[in-house]
Design an enzyme around this catalytic site. Structure first.
Site, mmCIF file in Angstrom:
data_model
loop_
_atom_site.group_PDB
_atom_site.id
_atom_site.type_symbol
_atom_site.label_atom_id
_atom_site.label_comp_id
_atom_site.label_asym_id
_atom_site.label_seq_id
_atom_site.Cartn_x
_atom_site.Cartn_y
_atom_site.Cartn_z
ATOM 1 N N LYS A 175 -3.038 -11.103 -3.269
ATOM 2 C CA LYS A 175 -4.061 -10.512 -2.392
ATOM 3 C C LYS A 175 -4.005 -9.013 -2.627
ATOM 4 O O LYS A 175 -3.168 -8.304 -2.063
ATOM 5 C CB LYS A 175 -3.721 -10.847 -0.939
ATOM 6 C CG LYS A 175 -4.882 -10.827 0.030
ATOM 7 C CD LYS A 175 -5.667 -9.554 0.109
ATOM 8 C CE LYS A 175 -5.139 -8.524 1.088
ATOM 9 N NZ LYS A 175 -5.891 -7.240 0.996
ATOM 10 N N GLY A 228 3.397 -1.924 1.172
ATOM 11 C CA GLY A 228 2.340 -1.238 1.915
ATOM 12 C C GLY A 228 2.941 -0.397 3.014
ATOM 13 O O GLY A 228 4.102 0.031 2.941
ATOM 14 N N SER A 229 2.161 -0.188 4.063
ATOM 15 C CA SER A 229 2.594 0.717 5.132
ATOM 16 C C SER A 229 3.636 0.063 6.039
ATOM 17 O O SER A 229 3.688 -1.169 6.161
ATOM 18 C CB SER A 229 1.375 1.120 5.963
ATOM 19 O OG SER A 229 0.798 -0.032 6.530
ATOM 20 N N VAL A 232 2.007 -2.169 8.925
ATOM 21 C CA VAL A 232 1.641 -3.543 8.553
ATOM 22 C C VAL A 232 2.902 -4.351 8.222
ATOM 23 O O VAL A 232 3.014 -5.533 8.576
ATOM 24 C CB VAL A 232 0.644 -3.538 7.366
ATOM 25 C CG1 VAL A 232 0.381 -4.949 6.877
ATOM 26 C CG2 VAL A 232 -0.662 -2.860 7.769
ATOM 27 N N GLY A 233 3.867 -3.692 7.582
ATOM 28 C CA GLY A 233 5.126 -4.372 7.254
ATOM 29 C C GLY A 233 5.805 -4.955 8.482
ATOM 30 O O GLY A 233 6.321 -6.077 8.461
ATOM 31 N N GLU A 250 8.426 -3.615 0.997
ATOM 32 C CA GLU A 250 8.579 -2.283 0.380
ATOM 33 C C GLU A 250 7.614 -1.364 1.111
ATOM 34 O O GLU A 250 6.395 -1.479 0.933
ATOM 35 C CB GLU A 250 8.190 -2.335 -1.106
ATOM 36 C CG GLU A 250 9.059 -3.223 -1.960
ATOM 37 C CD GLU A 250 10.417 -2.605 -2.248
ATOM 38 O OE1 GLU A 250 10.579 -1.386 -2.042
ATOM 39 O OE2 GLU A 250 11.312 -3.346 -2.660
ATOM 40 N N CYS A 284 4.554 6.168 -2.805
ATOM 41 C CA CYS A 284 5.579 5.901 -1.802
ATOM 42 C C CYS A 284 6.777 6.821 -2.029
ATOM 43 O O CYS A 284 7.518 7.125 -1.099
ATOM 44 C CB CYS A 284 6.003 4.455 -1.845
ATOM 45 S SG CYS A 284 6.403 3.902 -3.495
#
Ligand code: NAD
Length: 496
Positions: A175, A228-229, A232-233, A250, A284
């Site tokens: 995705k 991702g952020s 959201v993680g 990550e 990142c």
């Protein structure tokens, strides 16, 4: 007419169940419409997961060296199409060609590194405590994996997840981020050409809340690998926790570079510029804090400002451009908000701090390279991930203070120290709380055969790349073979 792209499920390009689409536009020029991509729904996720589940039964039995040969062919094709892929990436996410070529190269390196693992995937053999008994451990695949990826490394990050998943015998659903679906389509075309069987890799486009969340909650998805952020993680970790699902995260960073008074200042400034403004600060591992010894702070600041002023901003497809746009308007508004926050907190804005919309940049999301000095370690601009071309300079007076300031955030991804003192370098390697530490190099950049990831809120203890990534994508199984012909009881019969 804009080109319409599709999902890829069970070896076929297929339209989403609902006819809804989303636009993908070039962040350097909003008038450039790249295409329309499906806004998929839970039904599309169900179809992709069903295909991955069905195919897992056969793919897990393909010998790992054979799986490795396919991944090797993917590497060769990525190399063949490197330039074209880099251009696709730059057009949809903005970073300059030199960097997107590097992004593709990371995918190539990953393919060749992981392909060789097909002939390793080592387990252990060990003596059993009872006579006529054999003991060993082997890796087995996990099952269906959901790979949810961000837009800033649109090829490299999917390869970092997908190749290790495949070599271990898993099947996947990718995705990609809504801002970089085109690179994902090109990647799938290459996987197809290399001979990845239908159903092994499936692609579902769409939003995080719709497609991402449906994948995370799907009962037939055994593993979620997310980059991702942190916000959201956290959500994903909670959902996976509820379902006891394996999850690797990550997440963000607030990376710092230390410059001690004995450092090679030219080298340190070069590193800070690259670290802070490479990929427009949207890595990142980007350097967002520069922790400088007071004795050299004035000099370093002057050198930095002088160099930052000369950075050429523009469309990354122009070879002479050094810094492209931010990814979208939301990102640009976020950076603007942090400029205000920095000023209100009392930091001094010494360069940049504004949208760059001169001339050919009028239709893109460009932003000036920005530097604050007089930043205090606890200010929000020194604590929160801005994800833009903003560098905060913090003065310190000792090595111990430098380490304390560096460690004083909730993140722990990358870090760097510039010093000529080998003792300080080793103390930094020992005391810095981060997954990556550079000595006399900037915070950004990673090689695929070393573990990649961070401590604290940057992740949940896993490491991608290196040999450690196989621990994410495989289960350990311990096997005992008793050839004594009688019942032997561990711990009971072995006692003298
Ligand atoms: P993001 O968290 O907004 O999105 C990442 C992916 O998650 C996208 O595909 C998105 O659609 C999906 N998503 C969003 N909401 C979801 C939900 N509720 N459920 C499931 N999936 C969902 O991040 P981004 O803006 O694309 O990327 C920038 C962030 O990624 C930064 O914080 C950066 O530090 C981080 N990042 C980390 C690493 C690393 O290796 N540590 C590497 C690159 C980027």
């Amino acid at each position: 007419m804009a080109e319409q792209f599709k999902n890829f499920i069970d070896g076929r390009w297929s339209a989403a169940q609902a006819a809804k689409t989303f636009e993908n536009r070039n962040p350097a020029n909003r008038n450039d419409l790249i295409g329309l991509f499906p806004s998929s729904s839970g039904e599309d996720v169900d179809a992709a997961v069903a295909a991955a589940k069905k195919t897992f039964a056969s793919w897990r039995l393909v010998p790992a060296p054979k799986r490795g040969e396919i991944i090797f062919r993917v590497g060769e094709l990525l190399r063949k199409h490197k330039e074209a892929l880099a251009r696709v990436e730059t057009r949809e996410m903005g970073k300059v060609l030199k960097e997107t070529r590097g992004d593709v190269q990371e995918g190539i390196d990953c393919a060749f590194y992981v392909a060789g693992e097909g002939r390793r995937l080592f387990g252990e053999t060990t003596p059993a405590e009872l006579p006529n008994k054999f003991a060993m451990s082997v890796r087995t695949p996990v099952g269906v994996c959901a790979l949810i990826t961000p837009w800033n490394f649109p090829l490299a990050i999917p390869t970092w997840k997908l190749f290790p998943a495949l070599i271990c015998g898993n099947t996947v659903i990718l995705k990609p981020a809504e801002d970089t679906p085109h690179t994902a389509v090109k990647f799938i075309e290459i996987l197809n050409e290399a001979g990845v069987p239908p159903g092994v890799v499936n692609l579902v486009h769409g939003g995080g809340e719709e497609v991402g969340a449906a994948l995370v909650r799907h009962r037939d998805v055994q593993l979620v690998s997310f980059t991702g952020s942190a916000a959201v993680g956290r959500e994903i970790a909670a959902a996976c926790g509820e379902n006891l699902k394996r999850v690797s995260l990550e997440l963000g960073g607030k990376n710092a570079q230390i410059v001690m008074e004995d450092a090679d200042l030219d080298l340190a400034v070069e590193g800070a510029l690259w670290g802070a403004f490479g990929t427009t600060g949207q890595r990142c591992t980007a350097t967002s804090r520069l922790i400088v010894h007071r004795d050299v702070a004035k000099k370093v600041t002057e050198m930095l400002v002088d160099r930052a002023r000369k950075i050429k901003i523009g469309d990354g497809l122009d070879e002479s451009v050094e810094m492209g746009p931010l990814i979208n308007d939301t990102a640009r508004q976020k950076v603007l908000r942090y400029i205000d926050i920095g000023k209100q907190e009392g930091a001094r804005l010494i360069i940049g701090g504004a949208i760059h919309d001169a001339g050919a940049c009028a239709n893109g999301y460009f932003f000036q390279p920005t530097i604050f000095d007089q930043v205090k370690p606890d200010m929000r601009i020194a604590q929160e991930e801005i994800f833009g071309p903003v560098l905060s300079i913090i003065e310190i007076t000792s090595f111990d203070q430098a380490i304390e300031v560096l460690n004083g955030t909730r993140y722990g991804l990358s870090s760097s120290i510039y010093t000529a003192d080998v003792g300080r370098a080793f103390r930094a390697m020992r005391d810095i709380e981060a997954g990556i530490t550079y000595v006399n190099g900037p915070t950004i950049g990673a090689e695929v055969h070393l573990p990649f990831g961070g401590v604290k809120d940057t992740g949940n203890g896993h490491r991608e790349a290196g040999t450690t990534v196989y621990d994410i994508f495989s289960e350990w199984k311990s096997i005992y073979v008793d050839y004594s012909g009688k019942l032997q009881k561990a711990q009971i019969d072995s006692v003298e």
